[in-house]
Design an enzyme around this catalytic site. Sequence first.
Site, PDB file in Angstrom:
ATOM      1  N   TYR A  51     -10.225  -2.130  11.821  1.00 55.62           N
ATOM      2  CA  TYR A  51      -9.055  -2.984  11.571  1.00 55.62           C
ATOM      3  C   TYR A  51      -9.384  -3.948  10.446  1.00 55.62           C
ATOM      4  O   TYR A  51     -10.449  -4.575  10.468  1.00 55.62           O
ATOM      5  CB  TYR A  51      -8.692  -3.785  12.827  1.00 55.62           C
ATOM      6  N   GLU A  53      -6.777  -6.237   8.996  1.00 50.90           N
ATOM      7  CA  GLU A  53      -5.549  -7.001   8.702  1.00 50.90           C
ATOM      8  C   GLU A  53      -5.876  -8.150   7.771  1.00 50.90           C
ATOM      9  O   GLU A  53      -6.895  -8.826   7.927  1.00 50.90           O
ATOM     10  CB  GLU A  53      -4.943  -7.544   9.996  1.00 50.90           C
ATOM     11  N   ASP A 198      10.446   2.340  -9.941  1.00 50.59           N
ATOM     12  CA  ASP A 198       9.775   3.166  -8.937  1.00 50.59           C
ATOM     13  C   ASP A 198       9.271   4.422  -9.649  1.00 50.59           C
ATOM     14  O   ASP A 198      10.051   5.312  -9.974  1.00 50.59           O
ATOM     15  CB  ASP A 198      10.774   3.504  -7.825  1.00 50.59           C
ATOM     16  N   THR A 224       4.078   5.934  -5.363  1.00 49.41           N
ATOM     17  CA  THR A 224       3.239   6.635  -4.397  1.00 49.41           C
ATOM     18  C   THR A 224       1.937   6.965  -5.112  1.00 49.41           C
ATOM     19  O   THR A 224       1.849   6.900  -6.341  1.00 49.41           O
ATOM     20  CB  THR A 224       3.881   7.959  -3.936  1.00 49.41           C
ATOM     21  N   LYS A 227       1.712  11.977  -5.695  1.00 50.88           N
ATOM     22  CA  LYS A 227       2.488  12.953  -6.485  1.00 50.88           C
ATOM     23  C   LYS A 227       1.686  13.288  -7.752  1.00 50.88           C
ATOM     24  O   LYS A 227       0.564  13.729  -7.626  1.00 50.88           O
ATOM     25  CB  LYS A 227       3.888  12.418  -6.714  1.00 50.88           C
ATOM     26  N   ARG A 233      -1.912  10.425   0.452  1.00 51.04           N
ATOM     27  CA  ARG A 233      -0.537   9.989   0.676  1.00 51.04           C
ATOM     28  C   ARG A 233      -0.517   8.479   0.876  1.00 51.04           C
ATOM     29  O   ARG A 233      -1.205   7.957   1.745  1.00 51.04           O
ATOM     30  CB  ARG A 233       0.049  10.657   1.927  1.00 51.04           C
TER      31      ARG A 233
HETATM   32  C1  PLP Z   1       8.635  10.244  -3.182  1.00 48.44           C
HETATM   33  C2  PLP Z   1       9.366   9.042  -3.588  1.00 48.44           C
HETATM   34  C3  PLP Z   1       9.296   7.843  -2.843  1.00 48.44           C
HETATM   35  C4  PLP Z   1       8.760   7.684  -1.452  1.00 48.44           C
HETATM   36  O1  PLP Z   1       7.665   8.191  -1.046  1.00 48.44           O
HETATM   37  P1  PLP Z   1       7.228   8.266   0.497  1.00 48.44           P
HETATM   38  O2  PLP Z   1       5.760   8.030   0.351  1.00 48.44           O
HETATM   39  O3  PLP Z   1       7.613   9.625   0.926  1.00 48.44           O
HETATM   40  O4  PLP Z   1       7.897   7.187   1.247  1.00 48.44           O
HETATM   41  C5  PLP Z   1       9.913   6.722  -3.347  1.00 48.44           C
HETATM   42  N1  PLP Z   1      10.569   6.756  -4.507  1.00 48.44           N
HETATM   43  C6  PLP Z   1      10.676   7.873  -5.237  1.00 48.44           C
HETATM   44  C7  PLP Z   1      11.422   7.829  -6.519  1.00 48.44           C
HETATM   45  C8  PLP Z   1      10.099   9.052  -4.796  1.00 48.44           C
HETATM   46  O5  PLP Z   1      10.250  10.172  -5.505  1.00 48.44           O
END
Ligand code: PLP
Length: 413
Positions: A51, A53, A198, A224, A227, A233
């Site tokens: 943990y 936090e 984002d 994220t 990707k 993840r």
């Molecule tokens: C994949 C994605 C997310 C979110 O990702 P998670 O980890 O699945 O919550 C947020 N914004 C965009 C534009 C994405 O393509």
Amino acid sequence: MSHLADVDPELARIIECERLRQVNGLELIASENLVSRAVLEAMGSIMTNKYAEGYPGKRYYGGCEFHDEAENLARDRVKQLFGAEHANVQPHSGTQANMAVYFSVMECGVDRMMSMSLTQGGHLSHGSPVSFSGKMYEVHQYGVDLATETLDYGVIAEQAKKVKPKVIVCGASAYPREIDFKAFQEIADEVDAYCMADIAHIAGLCAAGIHPNPTGVVDFVTSTTHKTLRGPRGGFILCGADRAQSIDKAIFPGMQGGPLMHTIAAKAVCFKEALEPSYKTYARQVVKNAQAMAAVLDEAGLRLVSGGTDNHLILIDLSNRGITGLEAENALGKAGITVNKNTIPNENRSPFVTSGLRIGTPAVTSRGMKEEEMRVVGAWITRVLADITNEKVIREVGLEVLAMASQYPLHPA
Ligand SMILES: *Cc1c(COP(=O)(O)O)cnc(C)c1O
């Protein structure tokens, strides 16, 4: 994985089946990638036992000295990678990274936000009515120009003047073209809004300098790590030093308890890998591969949304082919080519059926495939889509997929 096989043969079998699926097929889902062994080792390590936090130097548990070091490494590396003043690497996902930004600047039930609509390329967490974001805030959405299928910044600026949002979100999950983050921040400045970029999908391209990097340009960057960036993840947030405290508070204690320290350790490895010169070569190849495949699909007469791609993904409009995205996804899946159905601008089918197909090259590029392989795969996709009920074609393509996949291990030397 001998211990797992001893303790839980049932689960070990499932994981082995999934490993074979990954080895034997071609992963063309635009939001997926294949992580390195080093990332896997960090993620599967004893860092999961603790943990932690709080934040480095300010934890609510004893014994965090090595966790502080690991989290500081991850923070320093991601700041270096993108050129950020502050980084929070604790979000469990991209959605939670976005949530933290919203929580830090918007009031629930009061404030308005603007974002790209889900059907035209946006993300659930950008204000979809089925997401917390759409339930908590008044959401106004923009789309693409239906003629060019690209963002029209003049139209978005006009909408922003009318809506007067607190936050303007840019960034997408299914937009094959470059995004002008500077234009978005200027629109936000004009209406006294915050701008959040984002970059979940294109983070790896931004890090490598192949797509313009919004860090230092917009107020908040969220992403994220799993990707194009090719890490475990998870999510992260970048912002200026002046907003560091409110972002950190929004994540913990605002919405999360203990951070996933094994994942943060793996993020540190991912960021180190992305700082290497070889990562730039990888990211450049991802785009070259997408463009090579797009050219083959285009020549075969498939209609590509916006006419092509600047990044790692291609969106095919199947509406003139008499087949749905769902049917196309299923037929290609039977041949070992994994893709996903996707809505397109001007969509008239449900998100479970759709008129489009999204294809991405990050994972196959991680296996070492180049333009030549993409042209071959593009031809297979064309063959299957030309006659999706033809089981003979699906079988033949399936065997060719297997033969190609066997030449490209998940972890190239
Ligand atoms: C994949 C994605 C997310 C979110 O990702 P998670 O980890 O699945 O919550 C947020 N914004 C965009 C534009 C994405 O393509």
